[in-house]
Scaffold this motif. Structure first.
Motif, PDB file in Angstrom:
ATOM      1  N   LEU A 116       0.828  -1.203   0.000  1.00  0.00           N
ATOM      2  CA  LEU A 116       0.000   0.000   0.000  1.00  0.00           C
ATOM      3  C   LEU A 116       0.862   1.253   0.000  1.00  0.00           C
ATOM      4  CD1 LEU A 116      -2.754  -1.083   2.527  1.00  0.00           C
ATOM      5  CD2 LEU A 116      -3.102  -0.589   0.096  1.00  0.00           C
ATOM      6  N   LYS A 117       1.862   1.252   0.860  1.00  0.00           N
ATOM      7  CA  LYS A 117       2.753   2.408   0.986  1.00  0.00           C
ATOM      8  C   LYS A 117       3.487   2.665  -0.334  1.00  0.00           C
ATOM      9  CE  LYS A 117       6.562   3.757   3.963  1.00  0.00           C
ATOM     10  NZ  LYS A 117       7.452   3.289   4.995  1.00  0.00           N
ATOM     11  N   GLU A 118       3.962   1.594  -0.952  1.00  0.00           N
ATOM     12  CA  GLU A 118       4.707   1.718  -2.210  1.00  0.00           C
ATOM     13  C   GLU A 118       3.794   2.148  -3.361  1.00  0.00           C
ATOM     14  OE1 GLU A 118       6.544  -1.509  -5.195  1.00  0.00           O
ATOM     15  OE2 GLU A 118       7.401  -1.531  -3.176  1.00  0.00           O
ATOM     16  N   ASN A 119       2.669   1.477  -3.508  1.00  0.00           N
ATOM     17  CA  ASN A 119       1.766   1.752  -4.635  1.00  0.00           C
ATOM     18  C   ASN A 119       1.092   3.104  -4.536  1.00  0.00           C
ATOM     19  OD1 ASN A 119       2.345  -0.660  -5.876  1.00  0.00           O
ATOM     20  ND2 ASN A 119       0.640  -1.734  -4.932  1.00  0.00           N
ATOM     21  N   TYR A 120       0.933   3.617  -3.324  1.00  0.00           N
ATOM     22  CA  TYR A 120       0.256   4.893  -3.157  1.00  0.00           C
ATOM     23  C   TYR A 120       1.191   5.961  -2.641  1.00  0.00           C
ATOM     24  CZ  TYR A 120      -3.419   1.852  -4.393  1.00  0.00           C
ATOM     25  OH  TYR A 120      -4.154   0.939  -5.088  1.00  0.00           O
ATOM     26  N   GLN A 121       2.481   5.780  -2.960  1.00  0.00           N
ATOM     27  CA  GLN A 121       3.524   6.780  -2.729  1.00  0.00           C
ATOM     28  C   GLN A 121       3.496   7.364  -1.324  1.00  0.00           C
ATOM     29  OE1 GLN A 121       2.197   9.080  -5.971  1.00  0.00           O
ATOM     30  NE2 GLN A 121       3.346   7.921  -7.480  1.00  0.00           N
ATOM     31  N   GLY A 122       3.346   6.480  -0.342  1.00  0.00           N
ATOM     32  CA  GLY A 122       3.417   6.924   1.039  1.00  0.00           C
ATOM     33  C   GLY A 122       2.158   7.555   1.585  1.00  0.00           C
ATOM     34  N   HIS A 123       1.111   7.652   0.760  1.00  0.00           N
ATOM     35  CA  HIS A 123      -0.148   8.223   1.260  1.00  0.00           C
ATOM     36  C   HIS A 123      -0.694   7.339   2.363  1.00  0.00           C
ATOM     37  CE1 HIS A 123      -0.928  11.416  -1.727  1.00  0.00           C
ATOM     38  NE2 HIS A 123      -0.134  10.662  -2.467  1.00  0.00           N
ATOM     39  N   LYS A 124      -1.166   7.952   3.411  1.00  0.00           N
ATOM     40  CA  LYS A 124      -1.720   7.193   4.522  1.00  0.00           C
ATOM     41  C   LYS A 124      -3.214   7.412   4.655  1.00  0.00           C
ATOM     42  CE  LYS A 124       2.633   6.683   6.748  1.00  0.00           C
ATOM     43  NZ  LYS A 124       3.481   6.902   7.872  1.00  0.00           N
ATOM     44  N   ARG A 125      -3.778   8.159   3.719  1.00  0.00           N
ATOM     45  CA  ARG A 125      -5.231   8.340   3.640  1.00  0.00           C
ATOM     46  C   ARG A 125      -5.645   7.728   2.309  1.00  0.00           C
ATOM     47  NH1 ARG A 125      -7.806  12.696   6.200  1.00  0.00           N
ATOM     48  NH2 ARG A 125      -8.695  13.271   4.203  1.00  0.00           N
ATOM     49  N   LEU A 126      -6.276   6.553   2.387  1.00  0.00           N
ATOM     50  CA  LEU A 126      -6.644   5.837   1.176  1.00  0.00           C
ATOM     51  C   LEU A 126      -8.144   5.616   1.120  1.00  0.00           C
ATOM     52  CD1 LEU A 126      -3.811   3.159   1.154  1.00  0.00           C
ATOM     53  CD2 LEU A 126      -3.955   5.222  -0.231  1.00  0.00           C
ATOM     54  N   GLU A 127      -8.682   5.675  -0.084  1.00  0.00           N
ATOM     55  CA  GLU A 127     -10.105   5.458  -0.267  1.00  0.00           C
ATOM     56  C   GLU A 127     -10.462   3.998  -0.006  1.00  0.00           C
ATOM     57  OE1 GLU A 127     -11.869   6.941  -3.817  1.00  0.00           O
ATOM     58  OE2 GLU A 127     -10.848   8.873  -3.641  1.00  0.00           O
ATOM     59  N   CYS A 128     -11.625   3.809   0.564  1.00  0.00           N
ATOM     60  CA  CYS A 128     -12.158   2.475   0.832  1.00  0.00           C
ATOM     61  C   CYS A 128     -12.042   1.589  -0.415  1.00  0.00           C
ATOM     62  CB  CYS A 128     -13.615   2.619   1.276  1.00  0.00           C
ATOM     63  SG  CYS A 128     -14.529   1.105   1.498  1.00  0.00           S
ATOM     64  N   LYS A 129     -12.430   2.109  -1.559  1.00  0.00           N
ATOM     65  CA  LYS A 129     -12.418   1.346  -2.808  1.00  0.00           C
ATOM     66  C   LYS A 129     -11.017   0.818  -3.130  1.00  0.00           C
ATOM     67  CE  LYS A 129     -13.520   1.710  -7.681  1.00  0.00           C
ATOM     68  NZ  LYS A 129     -13.976   2.535  -8.775  1.00  0.00           N
ATOM     69  N   ILE A 130     -10.010   1.636  -2.924  1.00  0.00           N
ATOM     70  CA  ILE A 130      -8.627   1.225  -3.193  1.00  0.00           C
ATOM     71  C   ILE A 130      -8.234   0.068  -2.277  1.00  0.00           C
ATOM     72  CG2 ILE A 130      -6.212   1.960  -2.922  1.00  0.00           C
ATOM     73  CD1 ILE A 130      -7.163   4.730  -3.974  1.00  0.00           C
ATOM     74  N   LEU A 131      -8.636   0.157  -1.018  1.00  0.00           N
ATOM     75  CA  LEU A 131      -8.300  -0.895  -0.066  1.00  0.00           C
ATOM     76  C   LEU A 131      -9.022  -2.196  -0.401  1.00  0.00           C
ATOM     77  CD1 LEU A 131      -8.217   1.441   2.999  1.00  0.00           C
ATOM     78  CD2 LEU A 131      -6.255   0.259   2.004  1.00  0.00           C
TER      79      LEU A 131
END
Length: 141
Positions: free
Chosen positions: A84-99
């Motif tokens: 998650l960290k790698e694919n979303y460039q360190g973002h720690k706020r991710l949309e439910c759909k992405i998860l």
């Protein structure tokens, strides 16, 4: 900008209401997973489910990502967290759909456990329950 609730026509027929009521848990609430199922059964979009349940005086519970409810979770999965960290460039706020999409690569239980026990915040619930997660169990520095 108007919210989903403002634009939703919550007219349900008796069959739709019955499908909702027969999927409630023993506490009279609709679980996250069943809310997705019921949306399909009644021909509505998942994002409408929060407004629909509120209109019936019901609540959605047991978020599979650990945002609300009483589900038990395992320990974080470091591989899932790192992906998650790698694919979303360190973002720690991710949309439910992405998860949920990430869960297709491993499992919903692993992703939920990782989110519940990490610094990841879930935003934009697919069921319309929240846009922003309120508060976090750990203090942020």
């Amino acid at each position: 900008m108007s919210s989903i609730d403002d634009n939703l026509d919550i007219k349900l027929d008796n069959i739709q209401k019955e499908l909702i009521m027969t999927n409630l848990d023993e506490d009279g609430k609709l679980s996250c997973l069943k809310a997705f199922k019921v949306a399909r059964l009644i021909g509505r979009k998942p994002k409408e489910m929060s407004a629909i349940t509120k209109s019936l005086g019901l609540k959605i519970t047991n978020c599979e990502l650990g945002v609300f409810g009483k589900l038990k979770f395992q320990d974080s999965n470091i591989a899932v967290y790192n992906r998650l960290k790698e694919n979303y460039q360190g973002h720690k706020r991710l949309e439910c759909k992405i998860l949920w999409e990430e869960a297709q690569k491993s499992s919903l239980k692993k992703v939920g456990s990782t989110v519940k026990n990490s610094d990841i915040d879930v935003v934009h619930c697919q069921l319309g329950c929240f846009r922003e997660k309120r508060g976090h169990r750990e203090s942020k520095s």
